[in-house]
Design a protein around this motif. Structure first.
Motif, PDB file in Angstrom:
ATOM      1  N   THR A  31     -48.790 -22.048  38.978  1.00 31.33           N
ATOM      2  CA  THR A  31     -48.159 -22.691  37.840  1.00 31.33           C
ATOM      3  C   THR A  31     -49.279 -23.142  36.915  1.00 31.33           C
ATOM      4  N   GLY A  32     -49.286 -22.614  35.705  1.00 30.55           N
ATOM      5  CA  GLY A  32     -50.406 -22.911  34.808  1.00 30.55           C
ATOM      6  C   GLY A  32     -51.658 -22.272  35.369  1.00 30.55           C
ATOM      7  N   VAL A  33     -52.659 -23.092  35.680  1.00 30.13           N
ATOM      8  CA  VAL A  33     -53.916 -22.559  36.223  1.00 30.13           C
ATOM      9  C   VAL A  33     -54.122 -22.933  37.687  1.00 30.13           C
ATOM     10  N   LYS A  34     -53.179 -23.628  38.290  1.00 29.75           N
ATOM     11  CA  LYS A  34     -53.330 -24.095  39.671  1.00 29.75           C
ATOM     12  C   LYS A  34     -52.323 -23.423  40.605  1.00 29.75           C
ATOM     13  N   TRP A  35     -52.716 -23.334  41.873  1.00 29.71           N
ATOM     14  CA  TRP A  35     -51.891 -22.721  42.919  1.00 29.71           C
ATOM     15  C   TRP A  35     -51.345 -23.783  43.857  1.00 29.71           C
ATOM     16  N   GLY A  36     -50.142 -23.543  44.343  1.00 31.12           N
ATOM     17  CA  GLY A  36     -49.514 -24.390  45.345  1.00 31.12           C
ATOM     18  C   GLY A  36     -48.567 -23.545  46.183  1.00 31.12           C
ATOM     19  N   TYR A  37     -47.658 -24.198  46.904  1.00 27.17           N
ATOM     20  CA  TYR A  37     -46.743 -23.489  47.807  1.00 27.17           C
ATOM     21  C   TYR A  37     -45.330 -24.029  47.659  1.00 27.17           C
TER      22      TYR A  37
END
Length: 185
Positions: A31-37
Motif C-alpha cells: 500500500t503506497g510504498v510500504k508492505w504489510g499482510y
C-alpha cells in the motif's frame, strides 16, 4: 490489486499497489510504498511498515527494513532482526540468505544452519542444493554438510537418486551420473 473469494465477491476491493498469493492464511500486500499482510477476511494482520516483504512459509516471512532483510512471525514479531543483504525463498525448509556477497541458509526458526560462505546456492531438491565457491561445484545437504569433488566443472540437482556432473569444459568435457553417496554409477 484486490482479492476475491470463491464466489467472485470482493474481500478486498482493488486498492493495493501490489499483492501476492495467500500462504499460511496471509497475503503480502503493498500500500503506497510500504508492505504489510492481510488475512483471508481482507483485514490487515500486520500493518504496512516494511520496505519489501515476502510470502509466509511455515509461519515466518522475510521482511526488509532499510537495506537489510530479517524474519517475522505471523504475530508480526521480529524473530530474526534485519541483518541479511538478500534472501531467497524457502525450499525444503531452508531459506538462502546473503551477507556481504556470500550465501548461507537459515531454517524456519530463523536459525543459521549454513554459515554464509558460498558464491551460489541453488534451491534444495531431494535433500541437496547445488553450491559453488569460485569455480568449484559441490552439493550441500539440509544439515549443512558440504560435499565437493574438485574435478566437477558443472553439476545438476539430484532427481530419483542421481545427479548429472561434468568433468572438463563445456565443449570437450564428459558428463556422468553420481548417486546420493557421490559415487559414479
Amino acid at each position: 490489486y484486490g482479492f476475491i473469494d470463491k464466489t467472485c465477491k470482493y474481500v478486498v476491493k482493488p486498492q493495493l499497489n501490489m499483492a501476492y498469493w495467500f500462504h499460511d492464511g496471509y497475503a503480502c500486500v503493498k500500500t503506497g510504498v510500504k508492505w504489510g499482510y492481510v488475512n483471508t477476511n481482507g483485514e490487515y494482520a500486520i500493518q504496512p511498515q516494511f520496505d519489501d516483504a515476502k510470502t509466509f512459509f511455515d509461519g515466518i516471512a522475510a521482511v526488509k527494513i532499510g537495506e537489510k532483510w530479517g524474519f517475522l512471525n505471523i504475530k508480526g514479531e521480529m524473530i530474526v532482526k534485519p541483518q541479511f543483504d538478500d534472501i531467497l525463498d524457502f525450499s525444503e525448509g531452508l531459506a538462502r540468505v546473503n551477507v556481504e556477497g556470500k550465501w548461507g541458509c537459515v531454517n524456519t526458526k530463523g536459525e543459521i544452519v549454513v554459515k554464509p560462505q558460498f558464491d551460489h546456492i541453488d534451491v534444495f531438491i531431494n535433500g541437496y542444493a547445488e553450491v559453488r565457491i569460485g569455480r568449484i561445484y559441490g552439493y550441500l545437504n539440509r544439515e549443512g554438510n558440504y560435499f565437493v569433488k574438485s574435478q566437477w566443472n558443472h553439476i545438476h540437482s539430484f532427481h530419483d537418486g542421481l545427479a548429472a556432473v561434468r568433468v572438463g569444459d563445456s565443449k570437450t568435457g564428459k558428463w556422468g551420473y553420481i548417486d546420493n553417496n557421490f559415487k559414479y554409477v
